[in-house]
Write an enzyme that holds these catalytic residues in place. Structure first.
Site, PDB file in Angstrom:
ATOM      1  N   SER A   1      -0.115  52.977   7.978  1.00 24.43           N
ATOM      2  CA  SER A   1      -0.415  53.578   8.368  1.00 24.43           C
ATOM      3  C   SER A   1      -0.177  54.796   8.073  1.00 24.43           C
ATOM      4  O   SER A   1      -0.054  55.036   6.731  1.00 24.43           O
ATOM      5  CB  SER A   1       0.448  53.671   9.424  1.00 24.43           C
ATOM      6  OG  SER A   1       1.550  55.248  10.068  1.00 24.43           O
TER       7      SER A   1
ATOM      8  N   TYR B   1       9.414  53.569   9.792  1.00 25.66           N
ATOM      9  CA  TYR B   1       8.458  52.497  10.178  1.00 25.66           C
ATOM     10  C   TYR B   1       6.736  53.520   8.834  1.00 25.66           C
ATOM     11  O   TYR B   1       6.629  52.572   8.043  1.00 25.66           O
ATOM     12  CB  TYR B   1       7.271  53.234  11.492  1.00 25.66           C
ATOM     13  CG  TYR B   1       6.390  52.743  11.668  1.00 25.66           C
ATOM     14  CD1 TYR B   1       5.835  51.950  12.035  1.00 25.66           C
ATOM     15  CD2 TYR B   1       5.213  54.260  11.998  1.00 25.66           C
ATOM     16  CE1 TYR B   1       4.543  51.760  12.397  1.00 25.66           C
ATOM     17  CE2 TYR B   1       4.168  53.979  12.182  1.00 25.66           C
ATOM     18  CZ  TYR B   1       3.427  52.777  12.383  1.00 25.66           C
ATOM     19  OH  TYR B   1       2.038  52.117  12.419  1.00 25.66           O
TER      20      TYR B   1
END
Ligand code: NAP
Length: 252
Positions: A143, A157
């Protein structure tokens, strides 16, 4: 001819579903995993079959070692595992570190990091020439948050995806001489349901105007990058982390 098998974790929705659809084709069976969305997984299988391809959906949680082992055992029945897309990933609601529970942190790391590492271990055990395999390729879905850090949103995350990036580089070097390539794609803001699971269903549309390309990305655009990295066209590419972020992850 032995059928090639590509495993896509989290293939029931979003980027994983787009990757499964993109990767299925003559000579390649896709095994896609899911946890909560059996109907969506079956829908992806039906779409692949409607195009003349072969696919199997399997309920398997990447955070469970037993489930990972079962996934690969099922894949072995279908043919030779030549590709793995470690796509399954989750966010949680926006929060500052001081408000993050241990259970949340554990879940974020178990699914995003441990799941990727466990499935990669099983893939390498089958693909590596050092283990009697004939080679293969792994693509991890990271990501842009790994570069940006996502403060006051989900630094847990972001840190997990940072671990995925480091794992990608390390494993790529570890197995480079054994016929296995390991790469990653680093999506920016892609219009999928992951934002709803983070409590912000309209996020992709809302922030579109702030992105360099003035739009969010589509799952299919990530699937193209995944497919290229997995393919023989990328035969000299390993340890690469490809930003698919419309320019979002370019650091100043
Ligand atoms: P999504 O639409 O929420 O889909 C997530 C997929 O992962 C679903 O198929 C889900 O299956 C599966 N999944 C969740 N937990 C799982 C588990 N424990 N084991 C196996 N499968 C599991 O998400 P997405 O946007 O497509 O994201 C895919 C990947 O891209 C993730 O790694 C995510 O971190 C990354 N990414 C996405 C964006 C974005 O903006 N969309 C940006 C950067 C990175 P069930 O529904 O069956 O549970």
């Amino acid at each position: 001819m032995t059928e090639n098998v590509v495993i896509v974790t989290g293939g029931s929705r979003g980027i994983g579903a787009a990757a499964a659809l993109r990767l299925a084709g003559p000579g390649t069976t896709v095994l896609l995993t899911y946890v909560l969305s059996p109907e969506r997984a079956d829908e992806v299988v039906s779409q692949i079959e409607a195009k003349g391809g072969r696919a199997v959906a399997l309920k398997a949680d990447v955070a469970s070692e037993d489930d990972c082992l079962r996934t690969f055992a099922e894949a072995d029945k279908l043919g030779r595992v030549t590709g793995l897309v470690n796509n399954a990933g989750v966010v949680d609601v926006a929060a500052r570190l001081t408000d993050m529970s241990f259970d949340r942190l554990r879940r974020i790391f178990d699914i995003n990091v441990l799941g990727t590492i466990l499935c990669s271990r099983e893939a390498v055990r089958r693909m590596s020439t050092a283990h009697g395999g004939k080679g293969g390729a792994i693509v991890n879905v990271s990501s842009a948050s790994a570069k940006i850090g996502s403060p006051a949103q989900y630094i847990d995350y972001a840190a997990a995806k940072g671990a995925v990036d480091t794992f990608t580089v390390g494993l790529a070097k570890e197995v480079a001489a054994e016929g296995v390539r390991v790469n990653a794609v680093r999506p920016g803001i892609i219009d999928t349901e992951i934002h709803a699971s983070g409590g912000d269903p309209d996020r992709a549309r809302r922030v579109a105007g702030d992105l360099p390309m003035l739009r969010a990305g589509r799952a299919e655009e990530c699937a193209e990058a995944i497919a290229w990295l997995l393919s023989d066209a990328a035969s000299y590419t390993t340890g690469a982390i490809l930003d698919v972020s419309g320019g979002r992850s370019i650091l100043p």
